[in-house]
Every structure is written in structure tokens, then in C-alpha cells.
Scaffold this active site. Structure first.
Site: not given
Ligand code: PLP
Length: 402
Positions: A71, A153, A191, A249, A345
Site C-alpha cells: 500500500g 485505519n 482498509q 521483476t 502515553c
Molecule cells: C496499511 C495501510 C497502508 C500501508 O500499506 P502497506 O501495505 O503496509 O505498505 C496505507 N494506507 C492505509 C489506510 C493502511 O491501512
């Protein structure tokens, strides 16, 4: 002691059916998809199959799907890829995002700010929904991109992407006649892909990111959907794979796994959402009944499946007054329950979640925030044990503080 995994928003285990689909591509069909001999062609065919499966699920064309290593890479490719089509030495081009995006978006925007781009970060309301009027007012003649996440998230808020897209279409029609750059819409659906409709035409987005690791697929897999006709500047240069948008690749087993994972979650979506809503309700009601001074972060926790979802069905995000979230997390870990804190915290460090700050989580609550995210293997029995254990933990932690 068995592990009770309630952190599906962090990552998920692999679905055994995904693992099975990937299996032939490690050792047996290991060929490079670019090779001309038969084992290369087998890999190429698998790649094309995966691309077609995914394109169908997105209601897109196979040529609009670009495989990425996760992501983060996809988000970076979308944001830098669009921004770098424009030269800030000519004009300070402008990008709009929100205050509650994943750090992949926020840090990419921060970097572009250092490169000379202007960034607006639009506020959200107390449920974490982007303020549409503020978003609309943020547009300038130099705006080139809007990036708003599909679902958050941390607190699970679902954003009105479709509504933004409808409005943006009108704006772009006016901009075209005025000779202003078209504003593209990107959504980070990492998400959302397991729970919501990802039809890119219904959503009305130009770019969409999703990944495998949040939906029972392999980690470091993902994709960027780019609507036909949009040029993206690559981040990686090399052998020209993925139409030269992402050289290197191809991760054939990973891509096969990503396609299988997306197919499975989308097929099971409505049934699984209903199951999760029931389990979630039971967790939320149990905790609320047993524990005083609990604050819900994000949209109200309701079971209704008839209304469009305002909150991801697997997400419960709570803040417990006058409790250290980190201490609660460690107590639960000791009892086999995996959750995550909304903020760390302690006397020494105070790192508060940018999302909880953005929704104005009350001060005496924010330090005691816990995110529970349910998934495929979550059972009613696990929920009952969790309620019992969290209740005990709270009695202990609050008692100790007095
Ligand atoms: C987990 C997440 C990402 C990052 O994805 P990766 O596969 O860990 O690089 C980006 N945006 C949101 C909303 C996510 O929950």
C-alpha cells in the site's frame, strides 16, 4: 494459552485458499514473466489472469491495474506520480488531503511540500468524516490532486468518496473551459477493500490504492488503479514492467495471492460484514455494560446493515478515562489478546494519535485508547473472553491509580 487476534487493521493472516493459489509459483512455476520460453509464459499467463480477475472486481480494464509492492508504494506512486507531472518552478501546484490519512499519504505530502508544492489538509468532524465544505473551499486554480482515504485505519470512518467525485466532476467541467488543470481524485482503500464496494466507476475515482496484507493476502503486495488516459511518473526505473510505471521483476506468487484474496473477500463481503457487525455489537455492549467512563471514537457503533456503512464493520475504537492505554495493551497481551493502542502515553513520552487529535477525543480519555479490529477467525467465545479480560484489567488499572 491461545492467541486472540483482534488487530486485523494492522495486518491479517493468510487465507489458506490464498496460500494454496500461490503455492505453484514459488518453486515449480518460477519463471520470469518476461521470458519467452514456456515456464516464463506460464508466469506471464498467471500474471494476466490475476490482472483480469482484479480488473473485473474493480470494474476496470486490465491495463488500468498496476501491481505494487504494498500500500505504501502504491500511495507514493499515486501522489508523486501525479505531482511530478507538474513543474513547481512554473507554478506552486496544489494538493488537497485530510488530517486523518495514513502516514503513507501524510508523509508523501510533507515531502512534496518540501519540493515546493502547496498542501491543504482538510479537517474532519467529530466522527472523522471529512468536512466537505472545507474541502470544496480549499480548491485553487493550481489544484491538481485530491487524496482522501476510503476508510480510516484507526477509527474505521468511511468517507463520502462518491459524493466528492460527483462534485469534482462538475468542478472539472468548469475548469476545462477555463483552461485550468483537471483535479484527479485518489483514494487509499487499503482498509476498505475487504468490506466495501470497490467499483471504481461507482466510486468515481481516478486512482485507487489497495493492498494484500489487510485482507488475508500476502504482505508487500498491492495495486494502484489508474484510470485510462492519466499519466503517472514512475518512482522506480528499470526493466519497464507494469507499463514502465513500476519496473522490477513481478512478484508472481504475491500477485496471484493478491488476486485470490481480493476475490475471496469481495465474494464473502456482505455475509461476513453481517457476522462481524453481530460480534462487534456484542463486544461493544459487553464492555459498555461492565465499564464506566468509556468514550467511542469514530461513528456510532450500530448493527444496521440497511444503512450505508459509516464505519468499518470490524472496528471498535474506545477510550477509557484515566487509564494508560499502553498498560492495558500489555495486560491484554499477557492474557493472549492482541489489540493496538490509539496512542502511546506515558510520563516520559507523549505520542498522541493524529486521528484522535483530529476528532477532538477528550483529554482525560485520549491516553487510554484501544483499537479492537475483528476478522474472519473471530468467534463469539473470543469476544466473551475479551470482555471478561478487559473488564478485569480496567478494575485493576483504575484501582491501582487511586
Ligand atoms: C496499511 C495501510 C497502508 C500501508 O500499506 P502497506 O501495505 O503496509 O505498505 C496505507 N494506507 C492505509 C489506510 C493502511 O491501512
Amino acid at each position: 494459552m491461545k492467541t486472540i487476534y483482534l488487530d486485523h487493521a494492522a495486518t491479517t493472516y493468510l487465507d489458506p485458499r490464498v496460500k494454496e493459489a500461490m503455492e505453484p509459483f514459488w518453486e515449480e512455476n518460477f519463471g520470469n514473466p518476461s521470458s519467452a520460453y514456456s515456464i516464463g509464459r506460464t508466469s506471464f499467463a498467471a500474471l494476466q489472469d490475476a490482472r483480469e480477475t482484479i480488473a473485473e472486481l474493480l470494474n476496470a480494464k486490465p491495463t488500468e491495474v498496476f501491481f505494487m509492492a504494498g500500500g505504501t508504494e502504491s500511495v507514493n506512486t499515486a501522489i508523486f506520480g501525479v505531482a511530478h507531472n507538474y513543474n513547481t518552478r512554473q507554478q506552486p501546484y496544489h494538493i488537497i488531503t485530510t488530517t486523518i490519512e495514513h502516514s503513507a499519504v501524510l508523509k508523501s505530502c510533507k515531502q512534496l511540500e518540501q519540493e515546493g508544492y502547496a498542501i491543504s489538509r482538510v479537517n474532519v468532524d467529530h466522527e472523522g468524516v471529512v468536512k466537505l465544505e472545507e474541502l470544496q473551499n480549499a480548491v485553487t486554480p493550481e489544484t491538481i490532486l485530491i487524496s482522501v482515504m476510503y476508510a480510516n485505519n484507526e477509527i474505521g470512518t468511511v468517507q463520502p468518496i462518491q459524493e466528492i467525485a460527483v462534485w469534482l466532476k462538475e468542478v472539472n467541467a468548469q475548469r476545462a473551459t477555463a483552461g485550468l488543470p483537471t483535479i484527479l481524485l485518489h483514494t487509499d482503500a487499503c482498509q476498505a477493500a475487504g468490506a466495501l464496494d470497490i467499483d471504481v466507476h461507482k466510486l468515481g475515482v481516478d486512482l485507487l490504492t489497495l493492498n494484500g496484507s489487510k485482507m488475508y493476502g500476502p504482505k508487500q503486495t498491492g495495486l494502484l488503479y489508474v484510470r485510462e488516459g492519466i499519466t503517472i511518473q514512475p518512482l522506480l526505473f528499470g526493466g519497464g514492467q507494469e507499463q514502465s510505471v513500476r519496473s522490477g521483476t513481478e512478484n508472481v506468487p504475491g500477485i496471484v495471492g493478491l488476486a485470490k484474496a481480493l476475490e475471496l473477500v469481495q465474494q464473502a463481503r456482505s455475509e461476513e460484514n453481517e457476522r462481524l457487525l453481530t460480534l462487534r455489537q456484542s463486544l461493544f455492549e459487553g464492555l459498555q455494560k461492565n465499564i464506566p467512563d468509556v468514550h467511542v471514537n469514530g461513528p456510532a457503533i450500530i448493527t444496521s446493515t440497511t444503512d450505508p456503512l459509516k464505519r468499518l464493520p470490524n472496528n471498535v475504537h474506545l477510550s477509557f478515562k484515566h487509564v494508560d492505554g499502553q498498560a492495558l495493551l500489555l495486560y491484554l497481551d499477557h492474557h493472549g489478546i492482541c489489540v493496538s493502542t490509539g496512542s502511546a502515553c506515558s510520563a516520559k513520552s507523549q505520542i498522541l494519535s493524529h486521528v484522535l487529535l483530529a476528532i477532538d477525543c477528550p483529554e482525560e480519555y485520549i491516553g487510554g485508547s484501544i483499537r479492537f479490529t475483528l476478522g474472519k477467525r473471530t468467534t463469539q467465545e473470543q469476544i466473551e473472553y475479551t470482555i471478561e479480560t478487559v473488564t478485569k484489567a480496567l478494575q485493576l488499572l483504575r484501582g491501582a491509580g487511586e
